[in-house]
Design a protein around this motif. Structure first.
Motif, PDB file in Angstrom:
ATOM      1  N   ALA A   1       0.567 -33.024 -38.462  1.00 51.19           N
ATOM      2  CA  ALA A   1       0.632 -33.567 -39.627  1.00 51.19           C
ATOM      3  C   ALA A   1       2.083 -33.251 -39.993  1.00 51.19           C
ATOM      4  CB  ALA A   1      -0.273 -32.744 -40.739  1.00 51.19           C
ATOM      5  N   TYR A   2       2.833 -34.315 -40.848  1.00 53.24           N
ATOM      6  CA  TYR A   2       4.261 -34.111 -41.060  1.00 53.24           C
ATOM      7  C   TYR A   2       4.201 -34.920 -42.484  1.00 53.24           C
ATOM      8  CZ  TYR A   2       9.130 -34.036 -41.205  1.00 53.24           C
ATOM      9  OH  TYR A   2      10.306 -33.799 -41.539  1.00 53.24           O
ATOM     10  N   SER A   3       5.058 -34.488 -43.173  1.00 50.82           N
ATOM     11  CA  SER A   3       5.363 -35.350 -44.415  1.00 50.82           C
ATOM     12  C   SER A   3       6.880 -35.266 -44.922  1.00 50.82           C
ATOM     13  CB  SER A   3       4.386 -34.620 -45.568  1.00 50.82           C
ATOM     14  OG  SER A   3       4.841 -35.226 -46.905  1.00 50.82           O
ATOM     15  N   PHE A   4       7.283 -36.511 -45.132  1.00 52.98           N
ATOM     16  CA  PHE A   4       8.758 -36.715 -45.359  1.00 52.98           C
ATOM     17  C   PHE A   4       8.914 -37.343 -46.653  1.00 52.98           C
ATOM     18  CE2 PHE A   4      12.400 -39.625 -45.020  1.00 52.98           C
ATOM     19  CZ  PHE A   4      13.499 -38.596 -45.015  1.00 52.98           C
ATOM     20  N   ARG A   5       9.844 -36.600 -47.448  1.00 57.29           N
ATOM     21  CA  ARG A   5       9.980 -37.443 -48.860  1.00 57.29           C
ATOM     22  C   ARG A   5      11.651 -37.572 -48.996  1.00 57.29           C
ATOM     23  NH1 ARG A   5       7.129 -35.438 -54.194  1.00 57.29           N
ATOM     24  NH2 ARG A   5       5.703 -36.995 -53.468  1.00 57.29           N
ATOM     25  N   PRO A   6      11.856 -38.925 -48.716  1.00 59.34           N
ATOM     26  CA  PRO A   6      13.298 -39.111 -49.061  1.00 59.34           C
ATOM     27  C   PRO A   6      14.099 -38.838 -50.651  1.00 59.34           C
ATOM     28  CG  PRO A   6      12.531 -41.157 -48.714  1.00 59.34           C
ATOM     29  CD  PRO A   6      11.393 -40.232 -48.508  1.00 59.34           C
ATOM     30  N   ASP A   7      12.970 -39.153 -51.316  1.00 59.32           N
ATOM     31  CA  ASP A   7      13.282 -38.975 -52.933  1.00 59.32           C
ATOM     32  C   ASP A   7      11.974 -38.999 -53.436  1.00 59.32           C
ATOM     33  OD1 ASP A   7      12.314 -41.544 -53.689  1.00 59.32           O
ATOM     34  OD2 ASP A   7      13.952 -42.434 -52.974  1.00 59.32           O
ATOM     35  N   LYS A   8      12.190 -38.481 -54.773  1.00 54.68           N
ATOM     36  CA  LYS A   8      10.775 -38.225 -55.556  1.00 54.68           C
ATOM     37  C   LYS A   8       9.848 -39.530 -55.594  1.00 54.68           C
ATOM     38  CE  LYS A   8      11.400 -38.871 -60.541  1.00 54.68           C
ATOM     39  NZ  LYS A   8      11.317 -38.295 -61.806  1.00 54.68           N
ATOM     40  N   GLU A   9      10.230 -40.505 -55.611  1.00 54.63           N
ATOM     41  CA  GLU A   9       9.497 -41.854 -55.491  1.00 54.63           C
ATOM     42  C   GLU A   9       8.825 -42.241 -54.239  1.00 54.63           C
ATOM     43  OE1 GLU A   9       8.438 -43.463 -58.166  1.00 54.63           O
ATOM     44  OE2 GLU A   9       9.497 -41.886 -59.507  1.00 54.63           O
ATOM     45  N   HIS A  10       9.401 -41.704 -53.095  1.00 51.53           N
ATOM     46  CA  HIS A  10       8.858 -42.562 -51.666  1.00 51.53           C
ATOM     47  C   HIS A  10       8.502 -41.187 -50.953  1.00 51.53           C
ATOM     48  CE1 HIS A  10      11.348 -45.405 -53.573  1.00 51.53           C
ATOM     49  NE2 HIS A  10      10.931 -46.218 -52.776  1.00 51.53           N
ATOM     50  N   ARG A  11       7.509 -41.206 -50.292  1.00 57.44           N
ATOM     51  CA  ARG A  11       7.111 -40.453 -49.387  1.00 57.44           C
ATOM     52  C   ARG A  11       6.206 -40.807 -48.133  1.00 57.44           C
ATOM     53  NH1 ARG A  11       3.877 -35.249 -51.267  1.00 57.44           N
ATOM     54  NH2 ARG A  11       4.779 -33.838 -49.621  1.00 57.44           N
ATOM     55  N   LEU A  12       6.459 -40.301 -46.683  1.00 57.59           N
ATOM     56  CA  LEU A  12       5.704 -40.969 -45.771  1.00 57.59           C
ATOM     57  C   LEU A  12       5.079 -39.596 -45.228  1.00 57.59           C
ATOM     58  CD1 LEU A  12       5.160 -42.651 -43.153  1.00 57.59           C
ATOM     59  CD2 LEU A  12       7.351 -41.794 -41.987  1.00 57.59           C
ATOM     60  N   GLN A  13       3.685 -39.678 -45.019  1.00 54.11           N
ATOM     61  CA  GLN A  13       2.909 -38.591 -44.392  1.00 54.11           C
ATOM     62  C   GLN A  13       2.102 -39.217 -43.303  1.00 54.11           C
ATOM     63  OE1 GLN A  13       1.043 -38.108 -48.618  1.00 54.11           O
ATOM     64  NE2 GLN A  13       0.555 -36.314 -47.606  1.00 54.11           N
ATOM     65  N   LEU A  14       2.276 -38.414 -42.086  1.00 57.05           N
ATOM     66  CA  LEU A  14       1.668 -39.025 -41.006  1.00 57.05           C
ATOM     67  C   LEU A  14       0.667 -38.002 -40.662  1.00 57.05           C
ATOM     68  CD1 LEU A  14       5.119 -39.737 -39.041  1.00 57.05           C
ATOM     69  CD2 LEU A  14       3.128 -41.213 -39.628  1.00 57.05           C
ATOM     70  N   ALA A  15      -0.359 -38.233 -39.913  1.00 53.12           N
ATOM     71  CA  ALA A  15      -1.542 -37.196 -39.472  1.00 53.12           C
ATOM     72  C   ALA A  15      -2.034 -37.778 -38.293  1.00 53.12           C
ATOM     73  CB  ALA A  15      -2.661 -37.291 -40.300  1.00 53.12           C
ATOM     74  N   ILE A  16      -2.382 -36.846 -37.272  1.00 57.73           N
ATOM     75  CA  ILE A  16      -2.995 -37.257 -35.987  1.00 57.73           C
ATOM     76  C   ILE A  16      -4.503 -36.569 -35.949  1.00 57.73           C
ATOM     77  CG2 ILE A  16      -2.890 -36.965 -33.561  1.00 57.73           C
ATOM     78  CD1 ILE A  16       0.200 -36.860 -33.976  1.00 57.73           C
ATOM     79  N   THR A  17      -5.496 -37.196 -36.084  1.00 59.85           N
ATOM     80  CA  THR A  17      -6.904 -36.782 -36.018  1.00 59.85           C
ATOM     81  C   THR A  17      -7.345 -36.941 -34.604  1.00 59.85           C
ATOM     82  OG1 THR A  17      -6.905 -37.535 -38.037  1.00 59.85           O
ATOM     83  CG2 THR A  17      -8.829 -37.052 -37.111  1.00 59.85           C
ATOM     84  N   GLN A  18      -7.944 -35.683 -34.111  1.00 58.25           N
ATOM     85  CA  GLN A  18      -8.576 -35.586 -32.925  1.00 58.25           C
ATOM     86  C   GLN A  18     -10.048 -35.917 -33.062  1.00 58.25           C
ATOM     87  OE1 GLN A  18      -8.174 -31.651 -30.995  1.00 58.25           O
ATOM     88  NE2 GLN A  18     -10.111 -31.876 -29.861  1.00 58.25           N
ATOM     89  N   LEU A  19     -10.543 -36.893 -31.983  1.00 58.57           N
ATOM     90  CA  LEU A  19     -11.986 -37.266 -31.954  1.00 58.57           C
ATOM     91  C   LEU A  19     -12.696 -36.742 -30.489  1.00 58.57           C
ATOM     92  CD1 LEU A  19     -11.688 -41.038 -33.379  1.00 58.57           C
ATOM     93  CD2 LEU A  19     -12.262 -38.897 -34.735  1.00 58.57           C
ATOM     94  N   GLU A  20     -13.794 -35.939 -30.786  1.00 57.61           N
ATOM     95  CA  GLU A  20     -14.429 -35.606 -29.823  1.00 57.61           C
ATOM     96  C   GLU A  20     -15.790 -36.162 -29.641  1.00 57.61           C
ATOM     97  OE1 GLU A  20     -14.575 -31.478 -28.813  1.00 57.61           O
ATOM     98  OE2 GLU A  20     -12.601 -31.147 -29.999  1.00 57.61           O
ATOM     99  N   GLY A  21     -16.376 -36.646 -30.866  1.00 58.53           N
ATOM    100  CA  GLY A  21     -17.681 -37.220 -30.690  1.00 58.53           C
ATOM    101  C   GLY A  21     -17.694 -38.342 -31.699  1.00 58.53           C
TER     102      GLY A  21
END
Length: 130
Positions: free
Chosen positions: A61-81
């Protein structure tokens, strides 16, 4: 094993959730997610992108906020079943973030009021009488 890459973009009050793709190994999933970051943050350096790729491959997971109005959040979810455990089902929780902000604001207001009450009142400037 399959890894699903997702992103959440927040722009002011607007949230956009997207499934970016899937990969069969964590390193490839991290590279895909880092590419999304690179496209979002045009000022990112090569070293910065490498660091974020490494972060994503370990933390997922990673979160990036260039300013207070904008944000990018990335997530990688592992699926086994077919069904994920409860602790892995939530990808993003915008409500939890909003609640944390309100908790911190309330705490800061309480601490400020408490400090103000303990401080003896300062002598005010006497009014000049004519």
């Amino acid at each position: 094993m399959l890894y699903i890459i997702t992103k959440l973009i927040t722009e002011g009050q607007k949230n956009t959730f997207s499934i970016i793709g899937a990969a069969e190994n964590i390193q490839r999933a991290a590279e895909i997610a880092a590419e999304v970051y690179k496209n979002y943050n045009k000022n990112a350096s090569f070293q910065n992108i490498e660091m974020i790729t490494e972060w994503l491959s370990t933390r997922r997971a990673y979160s990036f906020r260039p300013d207070k109005e904008h944000r990018l959040q990335l997530a990688i979810t592992q699926l086994e079943g077919e069904i994920l455990p409860d602790d892995q089902q939530v990808v993003f929780s915008a409500a939890a973030e909003e609640e944390e902000l309100m908790r911190r604001v309330s705490q800061a207001l309480f601490e400020g009021k408490h400090t103000a009450e303990r401080t003896p009142s300062a002598a005010s400037c006497p009014m000049e009488q004519k």
